[in-house]
Design an enzyme around this catalytic site. Structure first.
Site, mmCIF file in Angstrom:
data_model
loop_
_atom_site.group_PDB
_atom_site.id
_atom_site.type_symbol
_atom_site.label_atom_id
_atom_site.label_comp_id
_atom_site.label_asym_id
_atom_site.label_seq_id
_atom_site.Cartn_x
_atom_site.Cartn_y
_atom_site.Cartn_z
ATOM 1 N N THR A 33 0.865 -1.166 0.000
ATOM 2 C CA THR A 33 0.000 0.000 0.000
ATOM 3 C C THR A 33 0.910 1.227 0.000
ATOM 4 O OG1 THR A 33 -1.894 1.022 1.124
ATOM 5 C CG2 THR A 33 -0.245 0.008 2.544
ATOM 6 N N ASN A 34 0.380 2.397 0.278
ATOM 7 C CA ASN A 34 1.214 3.604 0.323
ATOM 8 C C ASN A 34 0.669 4.558 1.382
ATOM 9 O OD1 ASN A 34 -0.686 5.620 -1.000
ATOM 10 N ND2 ASN A 34 -0.593 4.015 -2.564
ATOM 11 N N HIS A 35 1.324 5.701 1.529
ATOM 12 C CA HIS A 35 1.042 6.605 2.646
ATOM 13 C C HIS A 35 -0.029 7.648 2.366
ATOM 14 C CE1 HIS A 35 3.823 5.194 5.564
ATOM 15 N NE2 HIS A 35 4.882 5.347 4.775
ATOM 16 N N SER A 36 -0.836 7.471 1.312
ATOM 17 C CA SER A 36 -1.880 8.467 1.049
ATOM 18 C C SER A 36 -2.828 8.555 2.253
ATOM 19 C CB SER A 36 -2.670 8.055 -0.194
ATOM 20 O OG SER A 36 -3.829 8.845 -0.298
ATOM 21 N N ALA A 100 -4.484 7.488 -4.507
ATOM 22 C CA ALA A 100 -3.124 7.053 -4.832
ATOM 23 C C ALA A 100 -3.198 5.550 -5.094
ATOM 24 C CB ALA A 100 -2.180 7.372 -3.681
#
Ligand code: CTP
Ligand code: CA
Length: 228
Positions: A33-36, A100
């Protein structure tokens, strides 16, 4: 300004907003996943609702309260987000993609937790590209007929103007919004670069809700049939 004094520039319109990251599972307990943070998308959903629209917010995994009066659809993966967006945009007139989306997902998902095999070797992970949700929606019949106005977002680490212009054309969308660096996550302030066929315009640093309200007004002005 408080919500009830917002001009109802989107009265009678249906708006679909994507927000947050996606989560791409590799086994039942892990994934990428990512930090959005989702904050910008949630602020836009709220601002569109305040402007009188019927809003569907397609949200990846985030910890944010649903804005009042907004219909929220929670998803995890890019593929789920695409399905939810294709469904929700069928009768919408605006699509705003702030999510994102993970560009890649693990090529296969293990049914059981992947275990260390004792060899000291890490498993090889293979990835495949995810569908481009914005591109797919922008190529739908409704969008190509000019009945669904599509807006993209872009965070770039360099050369924002050039990348934003190229991205707008590649996605075939009328408006692309650039996050003006530095790349930060979860902040309450932001500044935005609006890129359309005419050129660029900056919305200077402000709280995300104020920017979201300005962006909603900018979008309303660009809709077919809007009074200039
Ligand atoms: N987007 C999307 N689906 C994807 C990837 C991106 O809908 N699979 C949308 C994002 O929500 C955003 C816009 O496309 O509105 C631009 O995303 P960005 O990641 O900046 O562009 P990409 O096309 O993925 O290109 P790259 O990451 O290589 O710069
Ligand atoms: Ca990307």
């Amino acid at each position: 300004i408080v919500a009830q004094f917002q001009p109802k520039v989107l009265a009678g319109r249906r708006v679909v907003v994507t927000a947050g990251p996606t989560f791409e599972a590799m086994d039942p307990i892990r994934g990428i996943t990512n930090h959005s943070s989702g904050k910008m998308g949630f602020a836009i959903a709220r601002a569109a609702r305040e402007a009188g629209a019927e809003v569907t917010l397609v949200a990846g995994p985030v910890h944010l309260p649903t804005p009042r009066g907004v219909v929220r659809v929670d998803v995890l993966s890019a593929q789920q987000m695409l399905q939810a967006c294709l469904q929700a945009t069928q009768n919408a007139s605006i699509f705003i993609a702030t999510a994102a989306v993970a560009d890649w997902r693990p090529a296969s998902r293990s049914e059981h937790k992947i275990k260390k095999d004792g060899s000291g070797q890490a498993p090889m992970l293979h990835f495949v590209e995810n569908p481009d949700i914005l591109l797919t929606v922008a190529q739908s019949e409704r969008a190509r007929a000019g009945r669904l106005f599509c807006v993209g977002f872009a965070a770039e680490s360099e050369n924002l103007v050039a990348h934003a212009r190229a991205k707008r054309e590649r996605k075939g969308i009328p408006l692309l919004v650039g996050n003006i660096g530095p790349l930060t996550f979860g902040q309450d302030d932001n500044s935005l670069l609006l890129v359309d066929a005419q050129g660029e315009r900056e919305l200077p640093r402000a709280p995300k809700l104020a920017l979201a309200r300005d962006l909603v007004a900018e979008i309303a002005q660009r809709l077919p049939g809007a009074v200039a």
